[in-house]
Scaffold this motif. Structure first.
Motif: not given
Length: 427
Positions: A73-84
């Motif tokens: 997984l692109d872990w930083p990208a995962v963070r951005e997806r779930y933050l909203p």
């Protein structure tokens, strides 16, 4: 001339009732205001601290998850997806749902965020109490005592409002009330069932559970108690021990609900050497459901080539050292057999110690630790595990004799246990 005040008994009673009614109204208003304020505070907490909790979970996974590539997984990208979604969460439980959806993308066992509304929060806090003393245990449990109000069942939500019992721990109020594996709990005292919330403030008081058992709807009273996880699991092990008479043989039975600590193995050894099972002709070792944590050396219990010592002090008190079981044994497993218990099942099968009966184990074989984050607990896989060169994560262990459990809720026998009894008694 001042007007006389009527203080006759009837008048005094009316004034007293009026005063009481006013006091009740004020108290009720205050209670409603306090409850509303608490709800606002809860929501304010989530709004103010939910993002912080999420960020701490995300960072802990980034830094401590056993796979530095995070399963591709692109872990930083995962963070951005779930933050909203985190910013839209309105409660601790809705925040936990977002976090757990994110964690599920790792496709790893031993990786989940628990809240104080779940028994697992307290059970894992107790299991990892040593590590958590360095990670804020006192903040979550100021007096150092880990406990929760409950009845002693293992259950899971299959769908909203549907909570099915997958295990009833021996010696608990649930067993004493006659609850069974397969029962579906619908309500508690007429409101939707919650594993913790339904028993808060009701310890020592009767709570009426409405449940579905097959096609029947039952009302069963149960009295919740303050459960300390280690004591509950240890008592469950000891209370489960019994001897089953079959075909002229005495078949011992014991259920190890949790193996996270040598205290459980010592209790088992005591039962076999000088307790309720010492005169049994064979043993059924039940590792279904509950928690893992077992160590591979626990299988040495069945190493018949090592001696057992009995030591006695001058007062006459004796104890056995290096206890061994040299009689036939069978192990019970199912989809709730996980973690260290699966390592035992693997070795039990590979080295042909006895029949392995039931269904495939969960395939949850990673090493984990726990972190208290926000008002929740993160269980995180921090090490990969291989057993004799094989990886059991996602694979599990298949039985030598497959037997489906059947439905105990309809009154059917425990088929897996019945098969073990038949195998060991020669039927």
């Amino acid at each position: 001339m001042k007007e006389a005040i009527d203080l006759s008994p009837s008048r005094r009673q009316m004034l007293r009732l009026a005063a009481m009614a006013t006091a009740w109204a004020v108290a009720a208003k205050a209670a409603n205001a306090a409850e509303a304020l608490q709800r606002e505070n809860d929501n304010a907490y989530v709004a103010a601290d939910g993002v912080s909790t999420f960020e701490s979970v995300w960072q802990t996974v980034r830094d401590r998850f056993f796979d530095p590539r995070h399963n591709g997984l692109d872990w930083p990208a995962v963070r951005e997806r779930y933050l909203p979604d985190v910013r839209r969460a309105t409660s601790q439980n809705s925040l936990a749902r977002v976090i757990n959806t994110m964690l599920s993308e790792l496709h790893a066992s031993h990786t989940r965020f628990y809240t104080p509304d779940e028994p697992e929060y307290y059970q894992l806090a107790d299991i990892f109490v040593g590590a958590l003393r360095r990670r804020g245990l006192q903040r979550a449990f100021p007096d150092g005592r880990i406990s929760y109000p409950g009845i002693g069942v293992i259950s899971g939500f299959e769908a909203p409002g549907r909570n099915t019992i997958t295990g009833v721990i021996d010696g608990t109020p649930a067993q004493q009330a006659g609850l069974r594996t397969g029962d579906e709990i619908i309500t508690a005292d007429g409101t939707g069932f919650e594993p913790i919330g339904s028993f808060r403030g009701k310890v020592g008081k009767s709570v009426v559970l409405e449940l579905h058992r097959g096609a029947s709807v039952l009302q069963i009273p149960v009295m919740p108690v303050d459960l300390e996880p280690t004591r509950m699991f240890l008592r469950g092990l000891e209370s489960s021990a019994r001897v089953i008479e079959s075909n002229g043989r005495r078949i011992g039975y014991v259920h190890v609900w949790c193996y996270a600590g040598s205290i459980y193995q010592r209790a088992l050894e005591h039962l076999l050497s000088e307790g309720a099972l010492k005169d049994a002709d064979a043993l059924i070792w039940d590792l279904r459901d509950g928690w893992g944590g077992a160590q591979p050396q626990y299988l040495d219990l069945f190493n018949g080539r090592a001696p057992t010592m009995q030591v006695t002090d001058r007062s006459g008190r004796s104890e056995f050292v290096n206890v061994k079981w040299r009689k036939p044994v069978a192990m019970l497993i199912n989809g709730g057999t996980r973690s260290g218990k699966e390592v035992l099942a693997y070795g039990f099968k590979k080295y042909r110690l006895g029949e392995l009966i039931g269904t495939r184990t969960e395939g949850a074989v990673l090493a984990a630790t726990a972190f208290l984050i926000g008002s929740g607990l993160l269980l995180l896989a921090v090490e990969d595990v291989w057993v004799d060169g094989e990886r059991l994560e996602g694979v599990g262990v298949t039985p030598t004799t497959e037997v489906q459990a059947g439905s105990a809720s309809t009154g059917a026998d425990d088929r897996q246990l019945s098969r073990a009894v038949a195998v060991l008694s020669g039927i």
